[in-house]
Scaffold this motif. Structure first.
Motif, PDB file in Angstrom:
ATOM      1  N   GLY A 224      53.886  19.614  33.934  1.00 15.50           N
ATOM      2  CA  GLY A 224      52.861  18.635  33.590  1.00 15.50           C
ATOM      3  C   GLY A 224      51.547  18.793  34.320  1.00 15.50           C
ATOM      4  O   GLY A 224      50.506  18.358  33.815  1.00 15.50           O
ATOM      5  N   TRP A 225      51.544  19.402  35.505  1.00 18.87           N
ATOM      6  CA  TRP A 225      50.312  19.575  36.263  1.00 18.87           C
ATOM      7  C   TRP A 225      49.821  21.023  36.215  1.00 18.87           C
ATOM      8  O   TRP A 225      49.003  21.450  37.017  1.00 18.87           O
ATOM      9  N   VAL A 226      50.318  21.777  35.229  1.00 17.76           N
ATOM     10  CA  VAL A 226      49.933  23.180  35.058  1.00 17.76           C
ATOM     11  C   VAL A 226      49.220  23.323  33.731  1.00 17.76           C
ATOM     12  O   VAL A 226      49.798  23.061  32.676  1.00 17.76           O
ATOM     13  N   SER A 227      47.960  23.739  33.751  1.00 20.56           N
ATOM     14  CA  SER A 227      47.215  23.947  32.510  1.00 20.56           C
ATOM     15  C   SER A 227      46.119  24.972  32.744  1.00 20.56           C
ATOM     16  O   SER A 227      45.592  25.105  33.859  1.00 20.56           O
ATOM     17  N   GLY A 228      45.786  25.727  31.700  1.00 21.53           N
ATOM     18  CA  GLY A 228      44.750  26.743  31.806  1.00 21.53           C
ATOM     19  C   GLY A 228      45.210  28.001  32.498  1.00 21.53           C
ATOM     20  O   GLY A 228      44.383  28.830  32.894  1.00 21.53           O
ATOM     21  N   GLN A 229      46.516  28.199  32.606  1.00 19.11           N
ATOM     22  CA  GLN A 229      47.053  29.316  33.358  1.00 19.11           C
ATOM     23  C   GLN A 229      47.679  30.367  32.456  1.00 19.11           C
ATOM     24  O   GLN A 229      48.144  30.070  31.363  1.00 19.11           O
ATOM     25  N   VAL A 230      47.695  31.608  32.940  1.00 21.56           N
ATOM     26  CA  VAL A 230      48.393  32.708  32.285  1.00 21.56           C
ATOM     27  C   VAL A 230      49.483  33.180  33.221  1.00 21.56           C
ATOM     28  O   VAL A 230      49.202  33.667  34.322  1.00 21.56           O
TER      29      VAL A 230
END
Length: 238
Positions: A224-230
């Protein structure tokens, strides 16, 4: 209660390989799964049978998703791997690759973000998403080759499309964040690169089930607190 109980996921290219493994992984975690396919109906229906018809649905091309009435997870797994260096890329090659690998995911996300909007474009995905709620998860697919120094010229066109995917993830995280929707990408190793398997510290390329574990994480409340990552799922190759 399983982590994804009550959630509905759509997986493009979900009838085989990583898409199939991801469908089975999310269903195991309690999600209802919509398996979108382009041509192989038999394979898609086999996945539905494995999951069970109460919890899975196969749709071809543009189709409505009225059975489950909502979408919580979108995984844009469909794509192609064109091998064209600069000298041998036709304009049609370029357009076809952009259509499937970039335009498809781009407008799938747009539809998910604006479920009432009608988009008259060629998209190998759902025609409309009934309801994409806060807390939604979007997962796109990139490749380890975007981060490898061993890449060769024939991968130019393919990596052009995957570079676009990684930039979409980076920027869309800002736009979707206020709506409590996360977007990430899994950078997978390419199964056709058997000659490169010895570059992996583990001596082999990932199996579809191993990539599906990463898809499962990005689909779950734990991300839930992970976004915009590869996330580079490559066993240390790159």
């Amino acid at each position: 209660m399983a982590a994804l109980t009550g959630k509905v996921a759509i997986i493009t290219g979900g009838s085989n390989g990583i898409g199939k493994a991801t469908a089975l992984r999310l269903a195991h975690d309690g999600a209802k799964v919509v398996i979108q396919y382009r041509s192989n109906e038999q394979s898609a229906q086999e996945v539905v049978s494995q999951i069970g018809e109460q919890n899975a649905l196969a749709v071809k091309g543009n189709a409505s998703l009225e059975k489950f009435g909502q979408i919580d997870i979108v995984i844009a797994n469909a794509g192609s791997l064109p091998l064209h260096d600069l000298a041998n890329t036709s304009e049609q090659d370029f357009n076809d690759s952009i259509d499937l690998n970039v335009k498809g995911p781009y407008f799938l996300v747009q539809i998910a973000d604006n479920p009432l909007q009608k988009i008259q474009k060629k998209v190998f995905a759902a025609d409309a998403v009934p309801h994409f709620r806060p807390g939604g998860r979007i997962i796109l697919v990139s490749t380890t080759l975007c981060h490898a120094s061993t890449v060769t010229p024939p991968y130019l066109l393919y990596l052009t499309t995957k570079g676009a995917i990684e930039q979409m993830v980076r920027v869309l995280a800002k736009e979707l964040g206020p709506k409590e929707i996360t977007i990430n990408a899994v950078a997978r190793p390419e199964p056709v690169l058997n000659a490169m398997k010895n570059l992996s510290p583990r001596g082999h390329l990932a199996q579809p089930e191993e990539i599906a574990e990463a898809m499962g994480f990005f689909s779950s409340p734990a991300s839930g607190w992970v976004s915009g990552q590869v996330l580079r799922v490559n066993g240390g190759m790159a």
